[in-house]
Design a protein around this motif. Structure first.
Motif, PDB file in Angstrom:
ATOM      1  N   THR A  70       0.676  -1.442   0.071  1.00 34.09           N
ATOM      2  CA  THR A  70      -0.060  -0.052  -0.049  1.00 34.09           C
ATOM      3  C   THR A  70       0.882   1.095   0.064  1.00 34.09           C
ATOM      4  O   THR A  70       0.568   2.129  -0.769  1.00 34.09           O
ATOM      5  CB  THR A  70      -0.712   0.032   1.207  1.00 34.09           C
ATOM      6  N   GLU A  71       1.927   1.373   0.891  1.00 38.02           N
ATOM      7  CA  GLU A  71       2.677   2.476   0.810  1.00 38.02           C
ATOM      8  C   GLU A  71       3.561   2.740  -0.660  1.00 38.02           C
ATOM      9  O   GLU A  71       3.668   3.726  -0.906  1.00 38.02           O
ATOM     10  CB  GLU A  71       3.929   2.009   1.798  1.00 38.02           C
ATOM     11  N   ARG A  72       3.922   1.589  -1.016  1.00 41.05           N
ATOM     12  CA  ARG A  72       4.514   1.830  -2.354  1.00 41.05           C
ATOM     13  C   ARG A  72       3.545   2.178  -3.408  1.00 41.05           C
ATOM     14  O   ARG A  72       3.770   3.248  -4.465  1.00 41.05           O
ATOM     15  CB  ARG A  72       5.300   0.408  -2.679  1.00 41.05           C
ATOM     16  N   PHE A  73       2.299   1.817  -3.546  1.00 38.90           N
ATOM     17  CA  PHE A  73       1.561   2.113  -4.293  1.00 38.90           C
ATOM     18  C   PHE A  73       0.929   3.487  -4.221  1.00 38.90           C
ATOM     19  O   PHE A  73       1.045   4.315  -5.233  1.00 38.90           O
ATOM     20  CB  PHE A  73       0.026   1.162  -4.192  1.00 38.90           C
ATOM     21  N   GLU A  74       0.835   3.964  -2.993  1.00 42.31           N
ATOM     22  CA  GLU A  74       0.524   5.543  -2.780  1.00 42.31           C
ATOM     23  C   GLU A  74       1.647   6.413  -3.360  1.00 42.31           C
ATOM     24  O   GLU A  74       1.409   7.232  -3.946  1.00 42.31           O
ATOM     25  CB  GLU A  74       0.318   5.964  -1.382  1.00 42.31           C
ATOM     26  N   GLU A  75       2.934   5.920  -3.078  1.00 38.19           N
ATOM     27  CA  GLU A  75       4.105   6.839  -3.514  1.00 38.19           C
ATOM     28  C   GLU A  75       4.186   6.965  -5.150  1.00 38.19           C
ATOM     29  O   GLU A  75       4.200   7.857  -5.344  1.00 38.19           O
ATOM     30  CB  GLU A  75       5.441   6.200  -2.941  1.00 38.19           C
ATOM     31  N   ARG A  76       3.903   5.503  -5.639  1.00 42.66           N
ATOM     32  CA  ARG A  76       3.883   5.807  -7.161  1.00 42.66           C
ATOM     33  C   ARG A  76       2.835   6.645  -7.661  1.00 42.66           C
ATOM     34  O   ARG A  76       2.987   7.268  -8.460  1.00 42.66           O
ATOM     35  CB  ARG A  76       3.916   4.172  -7.418  1.00 42.66           C
ATOM     36  N   ILE A  78       1.022   8.787  -6.515  1.00 38.27           N
ATOM     37  CA  ILE A  78       1.177  10.290  -5.958  1.00 38.27           C
ATOM     38  C   ILE A  78       2.080  11.170  -6.917  1.00 38.27           C
ATOM     39  O   ILE A  78       1.865  11.909  -7.551  1.00 38.27           O
ATOM     40  CB  ILE A  78       1.365  10.673  -4.645  1.00 38.27           C
ATOM     41  N   ALA A  79       3.207  10.326  -7.102  1.00 33.08           N
ATOM     42  CA  ALA A  79       4.122  11.058  -7.944  1.00 33.08           C
ATOM     43  C   ALA A  79       3.540  11.081  -9.522  1.00 33.08           C
ATOM     44  O   ALA A  79       4.046  11.975 -10.196  1.00 33.08           O
ATOM     45  CB  ALA A  79       5.492   9.911  -8.001  1.00 33.08           C
ATOM     46  N   SER A  80       2.897  10.128  -9.825  1.00 32.61           N
ATOM     47  CA  SER A  80       2.246  10.255 -11.394  1.00 32.61           C
ATOM     48  C   SER A  80       1.411  11.199 -11.273  1.00 32.61           C
ATOM     49  O   SER A  80       1.339  12.013 -12.466  1.00 32.61           O
ATOM     50  CB  SER A  80       1.689   8.840 -11.724  1.00 32.61           C
ATOM     51  N   TYR A  81       0.459  11.343 -10.486  1.00 30.73           N
ATOM     52  CA  TYR A  81      -0.606  12.325 -10.281  1.00 30.73           C
ATOM     53  C   TYR A  81      -0.313  13.811 -10.172  1.00 30.73           C
ATOM     54  O   TYR A  81      -0.942  14.859 -10.603  1.00 30.73           O
ATOM     55  CB  TYR A  81      -2.050  11.859  -9.497  1.00 30.73           C
ATOM     56  N   GLN A  82       0.951  13.846  -9.644  1.00 24.05           N
ATOM     57  CA  GLN A  82       1.494  15.253  -9.553  1.00 24.05           C
ATOM     58  C   GLN A  82       1.870  15.856 -10.801  1.00 24.05           C
ATOM     59  O   GLN A  82       2.044  17.179 -11.097  1.00 24.05           O
ATOM     60  CB  GLN A  82       2.776  15.278  -8.631  1.00 24.05           C
ATOM     61  N   ASN A  83       1.874  15.069 -12.025  1.00 18.89           N
ATOM     62  CA  ASN A  83       2.340  15.638 -13.185  1.00 18.89           C
ATOM     63  C   ASN A  83       0.961  15.607 -13.916  1.00 18.89           C
ATOM     64  O   ASN A  83       0.409  14.692 -14.468  1.00 18.89           O
ATOM     65  CB  ASN A  83       3.435  14.499 -13.838  1.00 18.89           C
ATOM     66  N   PRO A  84       0.491  17.060 -14.427  1.00 16.39           N
ATOM     67  CA  PRO A  84      -0.704  17.187 -15.057  1.00 16.39           C
ATOM     68  C   PRO A  84      -0.704  16.484 -16.495  1.00 16.39           C
ATOM     69  O   PRO A  84      -1.826  16.308 -16.898  1.00 16.39           O
ATOM     70  CB  PRO A  84      -0.620  18.705 -15.330  1.00 16.39           C
ATOM     71  N   VAL A  85       0.284  16.080 -16.983  1.00 16.78           N
ATOM     72  CA  VAL A  85       0.418  15.127 -18.275  1.00 16.78           C
ATOM     73  C   VAL A  85      -0.344  13.988 -18.338  1.00 16.78           C
ATOM     74  O   VAL A  85      -0.897  13.543 -19.081  1.00 16.78           O
ATOM     75  CB  VAL A  85       2.055  15.096 -18.859  1.00 16.78           C
ATOM     76  N   ASN A  86      -0.115  13.230 -16.880  1.00 12.37           N
ATOM     77  CA  ASN A  86      -0.650  12.173 -16.694  1.00 12.37           C
ATOM     78  C   ASN A  86      -2.305  11.984 -16.553  1.00 12.37           C
ATOM     79  O   ASN A  86      -2.701  10.785 -16.630  1.00 12.37           O
ATOM     80  CB  ASN A  86       0.085  11.289 -15.690  1.00 12.37           C
ATOM     81  N   ILE A  87      -2.971  13.025 -16.062  1.00 11.49           N
ATOM     82  CA  ILE A  87      -4.294  13.021 -15.842  1.00 11.49           C
ATOM     83  C   ILE A  87      -5.025  14.109 -16.321  1.00 11.49           C
ATOM     84  O   ILE A  87      -4.588  15.309 -16.501  1.00 11.49           O
ATOM     85  CB  ILE A  87      -4.526  12.705 -14.100  1.00 11.49           C
ATOM     86  N   PHE A 113      -9.517   5.696  -3.397  1.00  9.17           N
ATOM     87  CA  PHE A 113      -8.157   6.200  -2.851  1.00  9.17           C
ATOM     88  C   PHE A 113      -7.971   6.657  -1.473  1.00  9.17           C
ATOM     89  O   PHE A 113      -9.276   6.830  -0.815  1.00  9.17           O
ATOM     90  CB  PHE A 113      -7.628   7.300  -3.931  1.00  9.17           C
ATOM     91  N   SER A 114      -6.770   6.711  -0.828  1.00 11.50           N
ATOM     92  CA  SER A 114      -6.594   7.314   0.342  1.00 11.50           C
ATOM     93  C   SER A 114      -6.939   8.822   0.295  1.00 11.50           C
ATOM     94  O   SER A 114      -6.765   9.347  -1.084  1.00 11.50           O
ATOM     95  CB  SER A 114      -5.283   7.176   0.779  1.00 11.50           C
ATOM     96  N   GLN A 115      -6.901   9.655   1.291  1.00 16.10           N
ATOM     97  CA  GLN A 115      -6.796  11.120   1.187  1.00 16.10           C
ATOM     98  C   GLN A 115      -5.583  11.762   0.498  1.00 16.10           C
ATOM     99  O   GLN A 115      -5.823  12.850  -0.158  1.00 16.10           O
ATOM    100  CB  GLN A 115      -6.960  11.779   2.710  1.00 16.10           C
ATOM    101  N   ARG A 116      -4.562  11.158   0.655  1.00 20.66           N
ATOM    102  CA  ARG A 116      -3.158  11.651  -0.053  1.00 20.66           C
ATOM    103  C   ARG A 116      -3.418  11.533  -1.287  1.00 20.66           C
ATOM    104  O   ARG A 116      -3.227  12.700  -2.231  1.00 20.66           O
ATOM    105  CB  ARG A 116      -2.111  11.018   0.531  1.00 20.66           C
ATOM    106  N   ILE A 117      -4.014  10.412  -2.055  1.00 26.65           N
ATOM    107  CA  ILE A 117      -4.112  10.458  -3.278  1.00 26.65           C
ATOM    108  C   ILE A 117      -5.085  11.460  -4.000  1.00 26.65           C
ATOM    109  O   ILE A 117      -4.830  12.002  -4.935  1.00 26.65           O
ATOM    110  CB  ILE A 117      -4.156   9.245  -3.791  1.00 26.65           C
ATOM    111  N   THR A 118      -6.299  11.411  -3.169  1.00 23.66           N
ATOM    112  CA  THR A 118      -7.363  12.346  -3.729  1.00 23.66           C
ATOM    113  C   THR A 118      -6.985  13.778  -3.807  1.00 23.66           C
ATOM    114  O   THR A 118      -7.145  14.482  -4.739  1.00 23.66           O
ATOM    115  CB  THR A 118      -8.554  12.018  -2.887  1.00 23.66           C
ATOM    116  N   LYS A 119      -6.467  14.272  -2.787  1.00 27.61           N
ATOM    117  CA  LYS A 119      -5.973  15.670  -2.455  1.00 27.61           C
ATOM    118  C   LYS A 119      -4.925  16.054  -3.786  1.00 27.61           C
ATOM    119  O   LYS A 119      -4.962  17.005  -4.336  1.00 27.61           O
ATOM    120  CB  LYS A 119      -5.323  15.997  -1.228  1.00 27.61           C
ATOM    121  N   THR A 120      -4.022  14.903  -4.077  1.00 24.47           N
ATOM    122  CA  THR A 120      -3.018  15.321  -5.029  1.00 24.47           C
ATOM    123  C   THR A 120      -3.969  15.422  -6.538  1.00 24.47           C
ATOM    124  O   THR A 120      -3.757  16.238  -7.140  1.00 24.47           O
ATOM    125  CB  THR A 120      -2.222  14.179  -5.157  1.00 24.47           C
TER     126      THR A 120
END
Length: 219
Positions: A70-76, A78-87, A113-120
């Motif tokens: 779960t930790e690794r999934f969230e890290e991955r 979040i890094a992807s979703y912080q880039n506007p090109v990806n979503i 999703f978790s709150q961290r991912i959703t907010k991203t």
């Protein structure tokens, strides 16, 4: 009062969730799960998804493995979703949000999703002022397919009648959640994890090809 899912329904990430699930699980276990299995796990809390996968392959000690996955999934993600090109917003998503709010409805997003991912996601898409609230699976006791996310959204928005709530989502867990909550509309969308035939097998009031068809339903 519509409660919309995110990935596959209102947000297009081109399958990043499924790929993250597959890749992270393979990194930790050397087992590659099929895309069909990843699709079946969409919409539910990700720790639960990894619990199901550990059960599938009899992986132990389960609790520590689930935490690491779960930790690794969230890290991955979040890094992807912080880039506007990806979503990007799904076609018609923002138009539906605007239409509903102009006509007196509240718009909620509820997600596995978790709150961290959703907010991203909200920050990257700049949706802070385009919706009324968002609820993540780690804010309630039970995620999908249980109705807790919808009940939490109703409480925040002061909505008391389940019959006045519409649940919109692309996964089986979305439809099951909406049915469990007693929503007046339970709407499956074909833009994400499931086909028309797969969605049709579960309780629903409508199945639509894309979000543009919501305008006719909510008129």
């Amino acid at each position: 009062f519509p409660s919309h899912d995110m990935a596959g329904t209102t947000m297009n990430d081109r399958g990043l969730v499924q790929m993250a699930l597959i890749d992270v699980f393979k990194e930790h276990t050397n087992i590659e799960i099929p895309m069909s299995r990843a699709n079946n796990l969409m919409g539910i809390p990700k720790p639960v998804a990894f619990e199901y996968l550990c059960d599938d392959y009899e992986i132990k000690p389960k609790a520590s493995v689930i935490h690491a996955l779960t930790e690794r999934f969230e890290e991955r993600l979040i890094a992807s979703y912080q880039n506007p090109v990806n979503i990007e917003p799904m076609p018609f998503a923002e138009e539906v949000f605007s239409y509903l709010r102009k006509n007196g409805s509240k718009v909620a997003l509820d997600t596995g999703f978790s709150q961290r991912i959703t907010k991203t996601i909200i920050e990257t898409l700049q949706w802070e002022n385009k919706i009324d609230t968002h609820i993540s699976s780690d804010e309630v006791n039970r995620g999908r397919p249980q109705p807790d996310l919808i009940f939490e959204a109703m409480g925040r928005m002061g909505v008391h009648s389940h019959a006045m709530v519409a649940k919109v989502g692309d996964s089986i867990s979305d439809l099951s959640e909406g049915f469990a909550a007693g929503c007046g509309w339970v709407i499956g969308v074909e833009t994400g994890a499931c086909t028309h035939e797969e969605l049709e097998r579960f309780p629903h009031t409508h199945i639509v090809r894309n979000l543009s068809e919501l305008f006719n339903i909510f008129t």
